[in-house]
Design a protein around this motif. Structure first.
Motif, PDB file in Angstrom:
ATOM      1  N   TYR A  38      58.020  43.487  22.765  1.00 49.81           N
ATOM      2  CA  TYR A  38      58.441  44.548  23.683  1.00 49.81           C
ATOM      3  C   TYR A  38      59.499  45.426  23.009  1.00 49.81           C
ATOM      4  O   TYR A  38      59.437  46.657  23.067  1.00 49.81           O
ATOM      5  N   CYS A  57      46.152  56.593  33.456  1.00 44.41           N
ATOM      6  CA  CYS A  57      47.497  56.054  33.230  1.00 44.41           C
ATOM      7  C   CYS A  57      48.285  56.223  34.524  1.00 44.41           C
ATOM      8  O   CYS A  57      48.197  57.271  35.154  1.00 44.41           O
ATOM      9  N   GLU A  58      49.055  55.212  34.899  1.00 44.63           N
ATOM     10  CA  GLU A  58      49.881  55.384  36.096  1.00 44.63           C
ATOM     11  C   GLU A  58      51.096  56.258  35.796  1.00 44.63           C
ATOM     12  O   GLU A  58      51.652  56.884  36.681  1.00 44.63           O
ATOM     13  N   SER A  59      51.498  56.331  34.534  1.00 45.09           N
ATOM     14  CA  SER A  59      52.567  57.219  34.100  1.00 45.09           C
ATOM     15  C   SER A  59      51.951  58.545  33.677  1.00 45.09           C
ATOM     16  O   SER A  59      50.755  58.637  33.463  1.00 45.09           O
ATOM     17  N   SER A 109      54.360  60.404  26.615  1.00 43.55           N
ATOM     18  CA  SER A 109      54.377  59.879  27.981  1.00 43.55           C
ATOM     19  C   SER A 109      55.803  59.932  28.505  1.00 43.55           C
ATOM     20  O   SER A 109      56.759  59.934  27.731  1.00 43.55           O
ATOM     21  N   VAL A 163      54.750  52.952  27.661  1.00 44.87           N
ATOM     22  CA  VAL A 163      53.469  53.628  27.434  1.00 44.87           C
ATOM     23  C   VAL A 163      53.526  54.388  26.110  1.00 44.87           C
ATOM     24  O   VAL A 163      52.580  54.349  25.315  1.00 44.87           O
ATOM     25  N   LEU A 206      50.784  42.807  29.729  1.00 44.63           N
ATOM     26  CA  LEU A 206      50.834  44.096  30.427  1.00 44.63           C
ATOM     27  C   LEU A 206      50.253  43.940  31.827  1.00 44.63           C
ATOM     28  O   LEU A 206      49.331  43.154  32.041  1.00 44.63           O
ATOM     29  N   SER A 207      50.763  44.717  32.746  1.00 45.72           N
ATOM     30  CA  SER A 207      50.168  44.737  34.078  1.00 45.72           C
ATOM     31  C   SER A 207      48.749  45.284  33.950  1.00 45.72           C
ATOM     32  O   SER A 207      48.443  45.998  32.985  1.00 45.72           O
ATOM     33  N   SER A 211      47.383  47.697  35.429  1.00 48.26           N
ATOM     34  CA  SER A 211      47.390  49.160  35.379  1.00 48.26           C
ATOM     35  C   SER A 211      47.837  49.663  34.005  1.00 48.26           C
ATOM     36  O   SER A 211      47.316  50.662  33.508  1.00 48.26           O
ATOM     37  N   ARG A 212      48.787  48.977  33.357  1.00 48.90           N
ATOM     38  CA  ARG A 212      49.205  49.369  31.998  1.00 48.90           C
ATOM     39  C   ARG A 212      48.065  49.132  31.006  1.00 48.90           C
ATOM     40  O   ARG A 212      47.826  49.937  30.121  1.00 48.90           O
ATOM     41  N   GLY A 271      45.664  51.817  31.456  1.00 50.69           N
ATOM     42  CA  GLY A 271      46.221  53.043  30.889  1.00 50.69           C
ATOM     43  C   GLY A 271      46.097  53.067  29.372  1.00 50.69           C
ATOM     44  O   GLY A 271      45.777  54.093  28.780  1.00 50.69           O
ATOM     45  N   LEU A 272      46.325  51.913  28.744  1.00 50.38           N
ATOM     46  CA  LEU A 272      46.189  51.808  27.296  1.00 50.38           C
ATOM     47  C   LEU A 272      44.752  52.099  26.880  1.00 50.38           C
ATOM     48  O   LEU A 272      44.501  52.852  25.938  1.00 50.38           O
TER      49      LEU A 272
END
Length: 143
Positions: free
Chosen positions: A27, A54-56, A80, A85, A122-123, A125-126, A129-130
């Motif tokens: 991380y 991507c949520e972001s 981002s 992200v 990662l969640s 959603s992440r 997104g990736l």
């Protein structure tokens, strides 16, 4: 366009993450990579460059470079509003930037992510997104 100011390859990322023991160390490496990736100009942060999934907020700018010998390679710049992200984008860019469309499509990104031990931490959603970043890159360089 070298997004890091120098060439950073998937081999470099593999070495970096193999020496980082545990998720916390990985991380921290992602955050360092995010800091190295320069921001996109505000003019490039448009709906046309937005990465969906991507949520972001995330953006991708791609450019096809033709060398004097006729070879073509793709260059990408991502950004981002979320540091993690952006760090994940740096990992993707190290693997796919400055490659031909054929090399980009042939690269086993899932094996790369598995080797780096990213996705389990990662969640969902992440992780999605990736994958959206990778799909946006592949879509931008379809022949």
């Amino acid at each position: 366009m070298q997004p890091f100011g120098h060439t950073l390859t998937d081999t470099d990322i593999r070495a970096l993450f193999n020496s980082a023991h545990g998720w916390e160390a990985r991380y921290k490496e992602l955050i360092k990579l995010a800091r190295q990736l320069p921001p996109l100009a505000d003019a490039d942060k448009t709906a046309a460059n937005a990465i969906h999934g991507c949520e972001s907020q995330a953006w991708l700018v791609s450019e096809l470079v033709r060398e004097q010998d006729g070879t073509e390679r793709w260059q990408f710049h991502c950004d981002s509003d979320a540091r993690i992200v952006k760090g994940l984008m740096a990992v993707v860019l190290a693997a796919l930037n400055n490659k031909s469309a054929a090399d980009i499509h042939a690269f086993d990104i899932e094996a790369y992510f598995a080797e780096l031990q990213l996705l389990p931490h990662l969640s969902p959603s992440r992780g999605n997104g990736l994958r959206a970043v990778v799909e946006a890159i592949k879509e931008s360089c379809k022949s």
